[in-house]
Design a protein around this motif. Structure first.
Motif, short mmCIF file in Angstrom:
data_model
loop_
_atom_site.label_atom_id
_atom_site.label_comp_id
_atom_site.label_asym_id
_atom_site.label_seq_id
_atom_site.Cartn_x
_atom_site.Cartn_y
_atom_site.Cartn_z
N ASN A 120 0.85 -1.19 0.00
CA ASN A 120 0.00 0.00 0.00
C ASN A 120 0.89 1.24 0.00
N HIS A 255 3.23 -4.41 -9.67
CA HIS A 255 1.84 -4.50 -9.18
C HIS A 255 1.54 -3.34 -8.23
N THR A 256 2.51 -3.01 -7.38
CA THR A 256 2.34 -1.90 -6.44
C THR A 256 2.08 -0.60 -7.18
N SER A 259 -1.43 -0.65 -8.72
CA SER A 259 -2.48 -0.60 -7.70
C SER A 259 -2.61 0.80 -7.11
N LEU A 262 -4.45 3.00 -9.53
CA LEU A 262 -5.89 2.71 -9.56
C LEU A 262 -6.58 3.30 -8.34
N TYR A 263 -5.97 3.13 -7.16
CA TYR A 263 -6.55 3.68 -5.93
C TYR A 263 -6.59 5.21 -5.98
N TYR A 287 -5.80 -6.94 -11.87
CA TYR A 287 -6.11 -6.08 -10.72
C TYR A 287 -7.60 -6.11 -10.36
N HIS A 289 -9.17 -7.54 -7.94
CA HIS A 289 -9.47 -7.30 -6.53
C HIS A 289 -9.49 -5.80 -6.21
N VAL A 290 -8.57 -5.05 -6.82
CA VAL A 290 -8.51 -3.60 -6.61
C VAL A 290 -9.73 -2.94 -7.24
N GLU A 293 -12.89 -3.51 -5.26
CA GLU A 293 -12.90 -2.67 -4.05
C GLU A 293 -13.28 -1.24 -4.39
N LEU A 294 -12.74 -0.73 -5.50
CA LEU A 294 -13.06 0.63 -5.93
C LEU A 294 -14.53 0.75 -6.35
#
Length: 310
Positions: A120, A255-256, A259, A262-263, A287, A289-290, A293-294
């Protein structure tokens, strides 16, 4: 032995070997061809005496099941795709009289628990805070670059000083470094979409303009000897432990990067282009899962907005 002269008296692994040499050698990237070689080795191991004439849906399914007994489903799927491609050609050449891969069931062992895929924002900052960036070219700069750009490992290895356009704040990604071969050299990108310009923030521009000053323009910045992916992963692991954050791989930095974007509200299309994905479907699947969540957060916003209407 030419493929066209083969009979049903040839073994499956022999046919596959000749097929991949005829159709895949020099037609696909070396790293891809090595995957076909791996499939061939598995065929020799699992079915050393299986002849083409003995192929049926039953014998082929048994072959898949044997392979699936100690491989994950996705790996079994890749193996199946390779062998199926060869057998479809064999069918067209009348070397076999039916497609033994039809309606094949893909199995596999339960997916192993993988390492954390991404950090994160707080964890990423903790990692960047302990990087040593005052000793010239080192793996700390390499880690910083991937965290800031989302480049693939081989793409980052291939970077030369002239790939940086500091005036316009972007990075030209046009090649990879074939670090797995006996004689490493520049190689093409994974796909056409991987040839791209990656925008850089001003801080990264300053850091790398200073780092690359005086370095050979067309030589890889981070390569001066044989490079192994494991070497950098083990170094990153030590940094993660030192920063007291989850241990991730170098690919996990990619990936970090995605992610965090995207967040931050960056569109999937923009993230896909930045990562060099051939299409947005790859980004969505990777992605998921991300994105889910969004979407849940968006649904909450929608409901709050609608509830405020009178």
């Amino acid at each position: 032995m030419e493929v066209s002269n083969m009979t049903q008296d040839v073994k499956l692994h022999q046919y596959f070997y000749q097929w991949m040499q005829l159709y895949k050698l020099d037609a696909v990237r070396p790293v891809t061809y090595r995957k076909y070689e791996m499939t061939h080795r598995q065929l020799v191991k699992l079915a050393p005496d299986l002849y083409m004439r003995e192929l049926s849906r039953l014998t082929y399914q048994q072959l898949l099941n044997d392979y699936a007994s100690n491989h994950e489903r996705q790996t079994v799927m890749d193996f199946h795709r390779h062998v199926k491609s060869a057998l479809i050609d064999a069918l067209e050449e009348d070397l076999i009289d039916r497609d033994p891969t039809r309606k094949a069931i893909i199995k596999g062992v339960q997916q192993r628990k993988h390492k954390t895929k991404f950090l994160n924002q707080h964890e990423t900052q903790a990692l960047l805070n302990i990087l040593v960036l005052d000793e010239g070219v080192n793996w700390d700069y390499f880690i910083l670059l991937i965290a800031k750009t989302g480049l693939r490992f081989a793409e980052a290895l291939a970077l030369t000083p002239k790939d940086f356009d500091f005036a316009h704040q972007y990075l030209n990604v046009s090649k990879t470094w074939d670090y797995k071969s006996a004689a490493p050299e520049f190689a093409p990108t994974k796909n056409k979409s991987s040839v791209r310009k990656v925008q850089l923030d001003w801080q990264t521009v300053i850091q790398f303009s200073q780092l690359t000053k005086g370095l050979p323009e067309d030589k890889p910045i981070f390569v001066n000897t044989k490079v192994y992916n494991d070497t950098v992963n083990h170094y990153l692991e030590r940094l993660c432990k030192k920063a007291d954050i989850p241990v991730i791989s170098v690919h996990g930095l990619r990936h970090t990067h995605a992610s965090l974007l995207l967040y931050a509200g960056v569109s999937i299309a923009s993230v896909a282009r930045r990562l060099g994905h051939s299409n947005m479907t790859t980004t969505q699947q990777t992605y998921l899962h991300v994105i889910q969540e969004l979407e849940n957060q968006d649904n909450d916003k929608v409901m709050k907005h609608l509830a405020s209407l009178i």
